[in-house]
Design a protein around this motif. Structure first.
Motif, PDB file in Angstrom:
ATOM      1  N   UNK A 275       0.838  -1.197   0.000  1.00 54.48           N
ATOM      2  CA  UNK A 275       0.000   0.000   0.000  1.00 54.48           C
ATOM      3  C   UNK A 275       0.875   1.251   0.000  1.00 54.48           C
ATOM      4  N   UNK A 276       0.531   2.260  -0.815  1.00 52.41           N
ATOM      5  CA  UNK A 276       1.326   3.491  -0.857  1.00 52.41           C
ATOM      6  C   UNK A 276       0.923   4.507   0.215  1.00 52.41           C
ATOM      7  N   UNK A 277       0.035   4.115   1.154  1.00 51.00           N
ATOM      8  CA  UNK A 277      -0.542   5.044   2.125  1.00 51.00           C
ATOM      9  C   UNK A 277       0.540   5.857   2.835  1.00 51.00           C
ATOM     10  N   UNK A 278       0.360   7.192   2.824  1.00 55.35           N
ATOM     11  CA  UNK A 278       1.322   8.116   3.436  1.00 55.35           C
ATOM     12  C   UNK A 278       0.765   8.716   4.720  1.00 55.35           C
ATOM     13  N   UNK A 300       5.607   3.370   3.321  1.00 55.29           N
ATOM     14  CA  UNK A 300       5.598   4.797   2.956  1.00 55.29           C
ATOM     15  C   UNK A 300       4.883   5.663   3.976  1.00 55.29           C
ATOM     16  N   UNK A 301       4.417   5.063   5.076  1.00 50.19           N
ATOM     17  CA  UNK A 301       3.597   5.802   6.036  1.00 50.19           C
ATOM     18  C   UNK A 301       4.416   6.892   6.730  1.00 50.19           C
ATOM     19  N   UNK A 324       9.997   5.805   7.292  1.00 50.20           N
ATOM     20  CA  UNK A 324       9.853   7.210   6.883  1.00 50.20           C
ATOM     21  C   UNK A 324       8.877   7.960   7.778  1.00 50.20           C
ATOM     22  N   UNK A 325       8.427   7.311   8.844  1.00 52.81           N
ATOM     23  CA  UNK A 325       7.451   7.934   9.747  1.00 52.81           C
ATOM     24  C   UNK A 325       7.984   9.237  10.339  1.00 52.81           C
ATOM     25  N   UNK A 326       7.174  10.302  10.253  1.00 55.95           N
ATOM     26  CA  UNK A 326       7.535  11.593  10.822  1.00 55.95           C
ATOM     27  C   UNK A 326       6.625  12.006  11.976  1.00 55.95           C
ATOM     28  N   UNK A 327       5.369  11.552  11.956  1.00 53.79           N
ATOM     29  CA  UNK A 327       4.416  11.942  12.989  1.00 53.79           C
ATOM     30  C   UNK A 327       3.666  10.703  13.467  1.00 53.79           C
ATOM     31  N   UNK A 328       3.699  10.476  14.791  1.00 56.19           N
ATOM     32  CA  UNK A 328       3.039   9.321  15.384  1.00 56.19           C
ATOM     33  C   UNK A 328       2.298   9.774  16.633  1.00 56.19           C
ATOM     34  N   UNK A 346      12.734   4.715  13.768  1.00 56.03           N
ATOM     35  CA  UNK A 346      12.058   5.804  13.055  1.00 56.03           C
ATOM     36  C   UNK A 346      12.931   7.050  13.120  1.00 56.03           C
ATOM     37  N   UNK A 347      13.977   7.061  12.340  1.00 59.21           N
ATOM     38  CA  UNK A 347      15.009   8.114  12.425  1.00 59.21           C
ATOM     39  C   UNK A 347      14.502   9.488  12.033  1.00 59.21           C
ATOM     40  N   UNK A 348      13.441   9.544  11.233  1.00 60.33           N
ATOM     41  CA  UNK A 348      12.919  10.845  10.803  1.00 60.33           C
ATOM     42  C   UNK A 348      11.786  11.368  11.656  1.00 60.33           C
ATOM     43  N   UNK A 349      11.523  10.712  12.785  1.00 62.87           N
ATOM     44  CA  UNK A 349      10.385  11.086  13.616  1.00 62.87           C
ATOM     45  C   UNK A 349      10.539  12.500  14.167  1.00 62.87           C
TER      46      UNK A 349
END
Length: 435
Positions: A275-278, A300-301, A324-328, A346-349
């Protein structure tokens, strides 16, 4: 003097022009195109413009400060194909007989101060070449007429958003088989939507019906749309479960079902392989159960919001694969256990909110070494031990730890009690014993 009697094109698009258009312009009957969009022009248009410019096929005055009424005489300019009046200060009603324009393809009146109902749509049924209509951001009232379903099958975009429309979405909208974009958000629309067969809209790419009063369940037929990239149904009164069929949408990038009355578990099928879900926003519902480990399939989430539900259990270790997770945001649930090391992947969080849960144990070191973290909310849990003094923990405005009665230390702005047996003191005692 330049002879303008045979002028065909008057194009001054995207400059920094001010003032008003010269009145003589409307007397040049040979003009076919007027394009003065993206300027700072003002003034109004003469009521007979459609009579004095009979050859006009393209009229763009968008993104200016024009005001006054939209001239009803536009319907007399029978060669008009594209009309762009959006993003101005036009007032009054929308002309009722624009259906007399057989070549009309584009009609943009969005972002003005128009006051009317949608009865003008009855006339547009006669425009067999109509492709795009935009009336969002006005003061339109009343219901969506059933005649909407009889508009051209070439229609690819409808924007009726940000108005004061009420009533149900006509089920006949499914007959607009060429539709690619449907924007009905921020109105007062009500009634169920499950009877709309979205399978009949195979080209649909963007569906935004958020900020209304819609009821009923989410149609499972949405899962049959191969081109669908955006679904926003947030801020409604939808009930029932999240259809597993949503996981079958191979192009879906953005899904917002927040602020509804959805219940049941989050079907693992939503997190389908490949799934390409972002962006996935499910916050403020009544969802139960755990966060499925299949969340790790969404490579890609970039943003996951499931806050303010009734979710339980541990954060699945598979979330480490969402690199690629930035917001959780998992706040306002019943998640438990220690903060998992899986989150260190999650290095880009940038944003992590796990507040108002049942997390326990110590704050892991990787949170203080996460260089990109700009907002961290750990409040209202059962965490214990010393709060770090590194990284994001040095900025009291970026960190919240209140409501954890067994936390200590940290910078003074956090107003926590000192640690009686901090790691630093333990190291000093060890050194004293050695020497």
């Amino acid at each position: 003097m330049v002879d303008l009697r045979n002028l065909r094109y008057f194009v001054l698009f995207d400059n920094n022009l001010t003032g008003q258009l010269p009145k003589g312009l409307y007397n040049i009957s040979s003009i076919e195109e007027i394009d003065v969009g993206n300027n700072r022009l003002n003034g109004s248009f003469p009521s007979d413009i459609g009579l004095t410019l009979p050859r006009l096929s393209f009229l763009r005055v968008s993104n200016n400060s024009f005001s006054g009424l939209i001239p009803p005489s536009l319907s007399n300019a029978s060669t008009l194909e594209e009309i762009y009046f959006h993003s101005n200060n036009f007032t009054g009603p929308i002309p009722k007989d624009l259906g007399r324009l057989p070549q009309l393809q584009v009609l943009f009146f969005a972002q003005n101060q128009l006051q009317d109902d949608l009865s003008f749509i009855d006339s547009l049924v006669n425009c067999s070449r109509l492709q795009d209509i935009a009336f969002g951001g006005n003061f339109l009232t009343g219901s969506i007429p059933r005649s909407l379903a009889n508009l051209s099958t070439e229609l690819s975009s409808i924007d009726l958003s940000e108005n004061q429309l009420s009533g149900a979405i006509p089920i006949g909208i499914q007959h607009l088989t060429g539709l690619e974009r449907m924007y009905l958000y921020q109105n007062f629309l009500s009634g169920p939507i499950q009877d709309i067969n979205f399978t009949r809209l195979p080209r649909l790419q963007r569906l935004n019906i958020g900020n209304n009063h819609l009821t009923g369940s989410i149609p499972t037929s949405i899962g049959n749309l191969d081109m669908l990239s955006l679904v926003a149904m947030n801020y409604n009164n939808l009930s029932g479960g999240i259809p597993p069929s949503l996981g079958r949408c191979p192009s879906l990038l953005y899904l917002d079902l927040s602020h509804n009355n959805l219940s049941g578990t989050i079907a693992k099928e939503v997190f389908s392989q490949g799934s390409p879900l972002v962006v996935l926003v499910l916050l403020s519902n009544r969802l139960t159960g755990s966060l499925p480990p299949e969340v790790g399939l969404l490579r890609n989430l970039g943003a996951l919001y499931v806050s303010d539900n009734k979710l339980v259990g541990l954060i699945p270790d598979s979330i480490a694969r969402c690199i690629v997770m930035e917001e959780l945001n998992l706040s306002g649930n019943y998640f438990a256990g220690e903060i998992p090391n899986a989150l260190s992947s999650l290095r880009g969080l940038r944003i992590l909110d796990i507040s108002s849960n049942n997390f326990s144990g110590e704050i892991p070191d990787f949170l203080s070494s996460a260089s990109g973290l700009t907002l961290l909310n750990l409040s209202a849990n059962q965490l214990q031990g010393e709060v770090p003094r590194d990284g994001v923990f040095l900025n009291a405005s970026a960190v919240s730890v209140f409501g954890n009665s067994d936390l200590c230390g940290g910078i003074s702005e956090l107003k926590l009690p000192p640690c009686l047996n901090s790691k630093k003191k333990e190291n000093n005692l060890h050194l004293e014993k050695v020497f």
